[in-house]
Structure formats: C-alpha cells, structure tokens
Design a protein around this motif. Sequence first.
Motif, PDB file in Angstrom:
ATOM      1  N   LEU A 110      -7.760  -2.485 -16.109  1.00 45.80           N
ATOM      2  CA  LEU A 110      -7.541  -1.260 -15.330  1.00 45.80           C
ATOM      3  C   LEU A 110      -7.800  -1.499 -13.844  1.00 45.80           C
ATOM      4  O   LEU A 110      -7.053  -1.006 -12.991  1.00 45.80           O
ATOM      5  N   ALA A 111      -8.858  -2.255 -13.523  1.00 45.29           N
ATOM      6  CA  ALA A 111      -9.165  -2.528 -12.114  1.00 45.29           C
ATOM      7  C   ALA A 111      -8.022  -3.292 -11.445  1.00 45.29           C
ATOM      8  O   ALA A 111      -7.626  -2.985 -10.311  1.00 45.29           O
ATOM      9  N   ALA A 112      -7.471  -4.291 -12.138  1.00 49.65           N
ATOM     10  CA  ALA A 112      -6.377  -5.072 -11.570  1.00 49.65           C
ATOM     11  C   ALA A 112      -5.118  -4.227 -11.401  1.00 49.65           C
ATOM     12  O   ALA A 112      -4.390  -4.359 -10.409  1.00 49.65           O
ATOM     13  N   LEU A 113      -4.856  -3.344 -12.363  1.00 46.67           N
ATOM     14  CA  LEU A 113      -3.678  -2.484 -12.260  1.00 46.67           C
ATOM     15  C   LEU A 113      -3.802  -1.522 -11.081  1.00 46.67           C
ATOM     16  O   LEU A 113      -2.844  -1.323 -10.322  1.00 46.67           O
ATOM     17  N   GLY A 119      -0.660  -1.275  -3.622  1.00 46.19           N
ATOM     18  CA  GLY A 119       0.195  -2.011  -2.690  1.00 46.19           C
ATOM     19  C   GLY A 119       1.682  -1.824  -2.909  1.00 46.19           C
ATOM     20  O   GLY A 119       2.482  -2.515  -2.264  1.00 46.19           O
ATOM     21  N   LEU A 120       2.075  -0.907  -3.793  1.00 42.08           N
ATOM     22  CA  LEU A 120       3.502  -0.732  -4.079  1.00 42.08           C
ATOM     23  C   LEU A 120       4.106   0.323  -3.154  1.00 42.08           C
ATOM     24  O   LEU A 120       3.659   1.474  -3.145  1.00 42.08           O
ATOM     25  N   PRO A 121       5.146  -0.014  -2.396  1.00 41.92           N
ATOM     26  CA  PRO A 121       5.692   0.919  -1.402  1.00 41.92           C
ATOM     27  C   PRO A 121       6.415   2.122  -1.991  1.00 41.92           C
ATOM     28  O   PRO A 121       6.525   3.153  -1.338  1.00 41.92           O
ATOM     29  N   HIS A 122       6.943   2.026  -3.190  1.00 45.07           N
ATOM     30  CA  HIS A 122       7.715   3.130  -3.774  1.00 45.07           C
ATOM     31  C   HIS A 122       6.859   4.036  -4.657  1.00 45.07           C
ATOM     32  O   HIS A 122       7.408   4.845  -5.407  1.00 45.07           O
TER      33      HIS A 122
END
Length: 389
Positions: A110-113, A119-122
């Motif tokens: 969960l932490a990594a997700l 950081g996802l622009p959309h």
Amino acid sequence: MSIETQALVVGGGPAGLIAAALLASSGVPTVLAAPPAPADTRTTALMHSSLALLSKIGVWPQLSPKTGALKKLRLVDASGGLIRAPEILFDSTELGLTAFGHNIENTHLLAALHETLAGLPHLRVIASAASRIAPGPDRVEVTLENGEEISARLVVGADGRNSTCRDAAGIDAKIWDYPQSALTLNFSHSRPHNFISTEFHRRGGPLVVVPLPGDRSSMVFVNTPEELAMLARFEDAALGRELETVTHGLLGRILPDEARGARPLSGLSVKTFAARRIVLVGESAHVLPPIGAQGLNLGIRDAAEIAELASAALAAGQDPGSPALLAAYDKARHSDARPRQIAVDLLNRSLLADFLPLDAARAFGLWALAALPPLRREVMRRGVALADR
C-alpha cells in the motif's frame, strides 16, 4: 461545482489503487476516492502476471527487496481421509520462470502504491469515501462524504464486499458463509523455507504457508471459528508450538508475530460485472477462500482489463462508459474469474465434506497432476495467468 472526469475509482484497497494507477498511466483522466485504509498486517502473494502489471506502473522495483519469492508450490494432503492424495510440488522452472510470484506484506504494498499514485499526472486523489452514487444515461454523479461532487463517464467500484457501487449499479450479489474462519499471521522460523510455498489441505480447511524475506513466512490458517478463536488467544510460545505441530515441523521452531487477525470466511459472486456505467473490480465482484492465491490477483486482472478497455475507447474518441464497453468487460471477466471461483469453492467444500467419493476425486486429480507433466504445466500456467497478458 462538480469535478468532471472520465473515470472515477471508488475504494482505497490494493485493487482500487492499482486500478487508478493503471487507468491514469494509460492516459485516462482519473479521480480516486479513497479514504485512509485501516492498518493491514496481512500479506499478499502476487503472481507473475500481477508483477508484470506492477512493473508497468513502476511499483515493482521498489517492492522487490521486501518480498519473498515463490519458486515452488507444494500441495500436501493432510485431510486424514481413507484415500490420501499424493504430495505434489510445482516448480516455476517448468514454465521457464525464476518464480511463480512474490509474497509481500500489505503495508509495504500500500505504501508503494500511494507513492506511485502521487506522481501520476492524470490522477487526482481525494481522501474521502462515496456517500451517494447516481448513475445517469451519460454520466454518474457521485457525492463524497467530504461534500465534494464528481461527475464521471465511468465508475470503477473497488469498494469491497459491501460495495456501494454495486448497489448503485443494481447488480445482485450472491453471498454465502462457510462454517470456517481464517487466522492470518506472520512468523519467524528456525529452518529455511527455501522459497517453497506449502498448502496443507486439512479437513477443516486449507493451511497456507508462504515465504517472506529471510527466515520468515506468512500463514493463512482456515478452520472452525471455535478452533481459531482459541488459537488467537494463545500466547506466542503456545501458538508457536501448535503451529509447529500442524505444519509437521516443516519450518522447525516457530515464533509468531504479535499481530494476528481472524475473520469469518465467506464467498461472493455477481451475476454481471458491469451495469449503468459502473464496473466492479476486486472483492466488490468476487470473494474467494484463500486457496491458490487467487483473490487479489483476480482483482488486479479486473483492473488491468478495464484500464485497457477505457484507454482504447478514449483513444478512438469513444465513450469509456458505453454499454458496449461494459459488455466487453463483463464477458472478459466472466471467462477469467468465474471458472477460478468455482474451482476454489469446490476444493474448499471437498475438504469440509468427510465423503469418500470426494476424497477419491481430489486424490485422483492430484495424482494426474503429478503423473502428467503437460497437464501440470497447463494448470501452473493458468494459476499464474501466464497466458492472459
């Protein structure tokens, strides 16, 4: 004023976070409505196809050092029946793989997700659950608990077995209880696991032991609620001795972690996976007993399917929530999820029934897997969904 978006994902568990990441990384403007998730001390065995999807969104490299590889899978008949099935060992090298998958603690996953999502622009993330979902002919209007309103052409319901999205779509769910509970815990042990995951088929249900990094493993122990309630109250040393007995000394001395959880076992299936601009992923669509590591891996493939369909629709200038797209999603998920759910349910029920013909059928099936390499390899391929993507 409401927020307008192409896709809205409702739910903050692993399946919902992965669905949001796959949609956004495929160029689909997405909002994720995900309230803070409670602490989760369980682990997840992520199979090969799931790891490929996590690599696609950039999550796997940071997770890899925190996982235990599943290089071999052992099935042991510990049911005590008159007809005993042979022990069988599946080896990932038969498929040309270094491992069937990897086992990871959910806290790390969960932490990594969440780090990837940031950081996802959309993608826009809102830490709130949905309180009202109103499907319409062109859009779904959603009100969140924090008062924000969202208008989406497609809603992805990843909000679990008590899904608000499923209710809003008018999708009926068949829900049933097993006379079993599942105890989950992690533990250290004195003998190496050698990257072998072992599934003991016991009369009360499966006991699954899966490698973690180092001399540590995780366990899902299915038995009667009364038996597991008693075990959950044991102090660490007493519980360790009991686990050494039920695992036949396989891992030597066992020292359980303090954190452990027990929950009733149930199943859930839906008549359709999509309706009224809403698609279901993860446990909003299917709940299975913990056999064969199918649960979250199915949810991840749900997420991958809708991300692929929605991104292709937008690229072609089409509606990502159209009836045709929903029908395609439903067809794809039925063909993948339904046979797996039926197989897992039947295997679990066969362990509960002290019935000689069922024991004989189970023993014959495992004998065939042991004796026929082509059949064994096909079962392994389907188990890790190697041919799916």
